[in-house]
Enzyme design. Structure first.
Site, PDB file in Angstrom:
ATOM      1  N   TYR A 172      -1.292   2.232  -9.975  1.00 12.99           N
ATOM      2  CA  TYR A 172      -2.445   3.123  -9.793  1.00 12.99           C
ATOM      3  C   TYR A 172      -3.721   2.310  -9.612  1.00 12.99           C
ATOM      4  O   TYR A 172      -4.515   2.562  -8.694  1.00 12.99           O
ATOM      5  CB  TYR A 172      -2.575   4.061 -10.984  1.00 12.99           C
ATOM      6  CG  TYR A 172      -3.787   4.960 -10.910  1.00 12.99           C
ATOM      7  CD1 TYR A 172      -3.810   6.054 -10.049  1.00 12.99           C
ATOM      8  CD2 TYR A 172      -4.919   4.707 -11.678  1.00 12.99           C
ATOM      9  CE1 TYR A 172      -4.920   6.882  -9.964  1.00 12.99           C
ATOM     10  CE2 TYR A 172      -6.038   5.533 -11.599  1.00 12.99           C
ATOM     11  CZ  TYR A 172      -6.029   6.610 -10.744  1.00 12.99           C
ATOM     12  OH  TYR A 172      -7.145   7.420 -10.654  1.00 12.99           O
ATOM     13  N   SER A 210     -11.737   4.939  -8.438  1.00  9.47           N
ATOM     14  CA  SER A 210     -11.559   5.039  -9.885  1.00  9.47           C
ATOM     15  C   SER A 210     -12.092   3.772 -10.533  1.00  9.47           C
ATOM     16  O   SER A 210     -12.087   2.696  -9.923  1.00  9.47           O
ATOM     17  CB  SER A 210     -10.075   5.187 -10.238  1.00  9.47           C
ATOM     18  OG  SER A 210      -9.864   5.088 -11.626  1.00  9.47           O
TER      19      SER A 210
END
Length: 261
Positions: A154, A141
């Protein structure tokens, strides 16, 4: 049930980006093996592929559980002569300020996004090395390159995916195994709803979010390539590069956008 073509193992294949990767890989003549926690969701994707005239195989596993992963991986390897591609796609997140993120939530993020990915890779590496061929695609990501508020755990998990992939790439190159990371910004999948049930994040990024089918096509097109990374969208990749050089400036200039969750 397997069709002729490269065999592609896809984790988190029951929904979201994993579903689209399964569909696009099958369309290109690859043989997908769908892996996920929900057998019902996997069978639904499998039926979609049947409607397209494409066969596939499924294997259920809770990626947080090593014994479950080991059982599923061994089942796949026992009935499949060769594994050409492993796509570690399973992942999710919670958006919350660090002090409000529970230990259990943080642990689950790490277990799914990072430890599960490492586990599946480790289980397949001996076979890929024995073959002296293979491709590992890890879904990272942009958050792993440019962390933002309310996504601390995250972002940490995805930074770990990138670092792990970079080290792994050098280790396996002598065995003719390639490693690619896919780092993107927001994607229009159920991820946003689970990460932020209020819907505020999804609304704030809806105009910028990448369509999952388009991203899946880009990933699948790179199965036979040698690309090191896919970084999308381009403007976000440039921001991440600038951040690596001028972190304080980017944090100041981007603060308003970063806080939109």
């Amino acid at each position: 049930m397997m069709t002729i073509g490269k065999t592609v193992v896809i984790t988190g294949a029951g929904s979201g980006l994993g579903r689209w990767i399964s569909i696009e890989s099958a369309k290109r003549g690859y043989s997908p093996i769908l892996v996920g926690r929900s057998g019902e969701k996997l069978r639904a994707v499998q039926r979609e592929l049947v409607d397209l005239g494409i066969s596939s195989d499924i294997e259920t596993a809770d990626i947080r559980n090593h014994e479950d992963n080991k059982r599923a991986a061994e089942a796949i390897l026992n009935r499949t002569k060769k594994i050409d591609v492993l796509i570690n796609n399973a992942g999710f997140g919670y958006f919350a300020e660090a002090e409000n993120l529970s230990y259990d939530s943080a642990r689950e993020i790490m277990e799914v996004n990072l430890l599960g990915l490492i586990d599946w890779t480790s289980l397949f590496l001996p076979y890929l090395k024995q073959q002296q061929s293979g491709r590992i695609i890890n879904i990272g990501s942009m958050a792993g390159k440019l962390a933002t508020p309310k996504a601390s755990a995250y972002a940490a998990s995805k930074a770990g995916v990138i670092a792990y992939s970079n080290a792994l790439r050098m280790e396996v190159k002598p065995h003719r195994i390639s490693v690619m990371t896919v780092n993107t910004g927001p994607v229009k999948t159920p991820f946003s709803n689970k990460a932020d049930p209020t819907g505020k994040y999804e609304k704030s990024v809806s105009r910028l979010a990448i369509r999952p089918e388009k991203l899946a096509r880009t990933i699948v097109k790179n199965i036979d390539g040698r690309a090191r990374e896919i970084n999308l969208p381009g403007y976000m990749n440039k921001a991440a590069l600038l951040y690596s050089l001028f972190p304080k400036t980017v944090e100041q200039l981007g603060r308003k956008q970063f806080m939109k969750k």
